[in-house]
Design an enzyme around this catalytic site. Sequence first.
Site, PDB file in Angstrom:
ATOM      1  N   GLU A 191       8.521   4.710  -5.680  1.00  0.00           N
ATOM      2  CA  GLU A 191       8.643   4.735  -7.131  1.00  0.00           C
ATOM      3  C   GLU A 191       7.912   5.926  -7.740  1.00  0.00           C
ATOM      4  O   GLU A 191       8.353   6.491  -8.747  1.00  0.00           O
ATOM      5  CB  GLU A 191       8.134   3.431  -7.726  1.00  0.00           C
ATOM      6  CG  GLU A 191       6.709   3.078  -7.338  1.00  0.00           C
ATOM      7  CD  GLU A 191       6.341   1.646  -7.696  1.00  0.00           C
ATOM      8  OE1 GLU A 191       7.261   0.832  -7.878  1.00  0.00           O
ATOM      9  OE2 GLU A 191       5.146   1.352  -7.786  1.00  0.00           O
ATOM     10  N   SER A 242      -2.122  10.591  11.710  1.00  0.00           N
ATOM     11  CA  SER A 242      -2.894  10.659  12.946  1.00  0.00           C
ATOM     12  C   SER A 242      -2.090  10.123  14.112  1.00  0.00           C
ATOM     13  O   SER A 242      -1.039   9.512  13.933  1.00  0.00           O
ATOM     14  CB  SER A 242      -4.193   9.836  12.811  1.00  0.00           C
ATOM     15  OG  SER A 242      -4.859  10.125  11.615  1.00  0.00           O
ATOM     16  N   ASP A 314       2.112   0.638   1.362  1.00  0.00           N
ATOM     17  CA  ASP A 314       2.198   0.853  -0.080  1.00  0.00           C
ATOM     18  C   ASP A 314       1.160  -0.024  -0.778  1.00  0.00           C
ATOM     19  O   ASP A 314       1.308  -1.244  -0.848  1.00  0.00           O
ATOM     20  CB  ASP A 314       3.616   0.510  -0.556  1.00  0.00           C
ATOM     21  CG  ASP A 314       3.824   0.782  -2.039  1.00  0.00           C
ATOM     22  OD1 ASP A 314       2.870   1.176  -2.716  1.00  0.00           O
ATOM     23  OD2 ASP A 314       4.966   0.585  -2.508  1.00  0.00           O
ATOM     24  N   ASP A 317       1.391  -0.012  -7.321  1.00  0.00           N
ATOM     25  CA  ASP A 317       2.643  -0.295  -8.037  1.00  0.00           C
ATOM     26  C   ASP A 317       2.549   0.174  -9.483  1.00  0.00           C
ATOM     27  O   ASP A 317       1.461   0.235 -10.066  1.00  0.00           O
ATOM     28  CB  ASP A 317       2.942  -1.798  -8.038  1.00  0.00           C
ATOM     29  CG  ASP A 317       3.654  -2.252  -6.773  1.00  0.00           C
ATOM     30  OD1 ASP A 317       4.100  -1.386  -6.018  1.00  0.00           O
ATOM     31  OD2 ASP A 317       3.740  -3.470  -6.560  1.00  0.00           O
TER      32      ASP A 317
END
Length: 788
Positions: A191, A242, A314, A317
């Site tokens: 988003e 990594s 994630d 938001d």
Amino acid sequence: MLKRLILWLFAFILSVILIISIYTGITYWRASSGLPEWNGTLTAEGLDGPVEIIRAEHGIPYIEATTERDLYFAQGFVHAQDRFWQMDLTRRTSQGRLSEWLGSITLSADRSARWFDWSDHAERSWEAIPENEKMLLEAYAAGVNHWLEGPLYRRPPEMKILHVHPEPWQPQDAFLITYQIFLQVAGGGPELIRATISGAEADSAIYDFLDSSDQPIRPIIEEPDASQILQATMPVKERSFSNSWTLSGEHTASGLPLMANDPQLAQTLPGTWQLQHHQVGDRTAAGGTMPGLPGIVVGHNGSISWGATTASIDLGDLALLEVHPDDPDRYRRSPDAPWESFIQRVDTIRVRFGADQVDTIRATPSGRIRPQRPGVTPFTSRTDVVEEFRGVPFDQLGGFPLTPLRIMHAKTVEEGITASEALTFPAMNISLADTAGSIGYVTAARIPQRPERHARFVDVVPIDDNQWSYLPFEQNPRIINPGSGRIVTANQRIIGDNYPHYLSDSWALPWRTLRIHEVLDQHETHSIDTFRKMQQDALSPVARDLVPLLLNTETENAADAALVDTLQAWDYRFRLDTAAPTIFLTWTEMLSRRLIADELANLPSSWRDRRYLSLIRALNGERPDWCDDQSTETVETCAELVRSALTDTRQALEEAFGNDPEDWAWGTTHRMKLPHLGFAGLPFLDNLFSREVAMPGGPESLFLNAVSLQEAPHFPRAAYNSGYQGIYDLSNLKGSLFMTGGGSSGHFKSPYYNNLTEMWVRGERIKLNPEQRKSTYTLVLEPVPGTR
């Protein structure tokens, strides 16, 4: 009269030049002095017993103490002695106080830090931790301050140049250090990318070009048959990532586990890492430490080893809040909800050489209001909404500094997983192995639990909302002793569709993961030597996939054909003595400029950088429409663009380096800059404090060299590197191998400022084994008599 005026003006200019030269000379002389004293004996109040700080031949500290508290006191002393500029700069960055030193050029960074309000977060995190861990953080801070206040204090050269002085170190400053790690590795969901694209009014086609696409991958927690699954893959590595791979004893020559780990952060001077060896009684530990934090962040403790990679989850938001039409200080969460007042905080930033800046930061109980132009958001045409951002740091207290302290006491994989619960953010993949033969993995973070649509799209509350809960740590993905006997983490998808909770739509490119599995499959059993070769692997899987598509073209002339011949003979390894890497990356960049530029609109050119997956999708026939230049009436084909880009490549190389391809070798065109923390980019000071090195490795190679292509055919910058490398042999942890770029010291005149870089590039390793060290310096910290 005119002659006298000219003479007076000449004398004035000469005097100014002379004064500046004298001032510069004195400043340089003062900055060059003050190298740390690593020999001697010093008394310190509060120690339980004597502590020895022994420097081996590379300047690496070995700390030997009788109690854990003394160990961290000495570690604070060592970190301050070697890296206090780095520690204080990082602390000020999180506090939003850089402008007090550097003026208005750092206002943007300060405003960002104040928006997060990291200082308040650090205070709240500190107050919440157990007393026994407060004692250890206090001991570390006391060690830092003992150096600041003691006879061995030397003001860092950067502070001398800026004419500033340090402030005492506080125990809660450890949390401020970790917030900068979070900002380096934390990636937002799709988003945020869509918001930036919309805000730039870019062509709608750029969504597909820059957005995720499904790519095959082997997840961290593998399917029962080790098959590949699809993951939503970002087209470029946007954040620090990594590699880590761990094998159980059934796949090793020793019969006990082996682990390799290289956290990939930007290699700076001084660097993120300092190698250290710790001993408290008969307990030992070794690995990578971070100045400003107590403990070993990645390494081993004599019983287990642990490695970390970014989990790419994630953790943030966005939602849109309706603002009152007559009162911008009020909002509501639904059309039938009451209007509420924003929580407002007035913040003042002190600015050196300028006026103080006053900002008002707005928040709600669910998140912070993002700064934006009044009434403008890229998500909607409505002018009565603002963007509310919710991130895990707004809800969860910091736990990063506690994780190394707790994992130091773990003796088994299970205990290591339990210790990892302290880490709330950033989200990390923690791999573990123990001397009893077990291997394991856990996703360490507080994972938000919310509807997938809320995580993927932005809309007005309550259609989209930031009302979260969090998964219990016991529901985080984890596995112990998988049937395959291997655990590979390279920022890929963590687990398959059987996991019921949303994690991310922004996984890393699949090449490193698949390359690790490919090389592991080449041997029935592995040793520390095969792991070492893997870590230095300079083969670029990107080049292996993209070069054949580039070569599928007809050349314009013999000069262009010579470049094609070079690439046809190439084995895709980024060695310093071959021109093929330079040709490949320059061709890639020239093609990218022709293929993507028309869709970028107002997006910065950096959005075009290193979009290898997008180029492959265009050239392999999946999206040939991307090759058409939308700004012309003619329909261009991919073959035409590739051919024209090849000619662009040859001309750029000839103009920059001459007509002889031997002068285009990767070791010549890629002198990677190791930028100084604080002075990089500043006239004179940059050259004084930064360094450069010819760097092997390329895109997505295991010896990662994430080179920026924007200045092609010159390649002075790399976003990330394999800056720390550890290989842990659970059959003989004393024989484990380590390396970092840079050096132990942060003083630009120290012989240990950059002494490890050439060794790192050559693939050499160091054993942190007291039985094999060559002691060069010894500093003893003694308790004040009568205070034990």
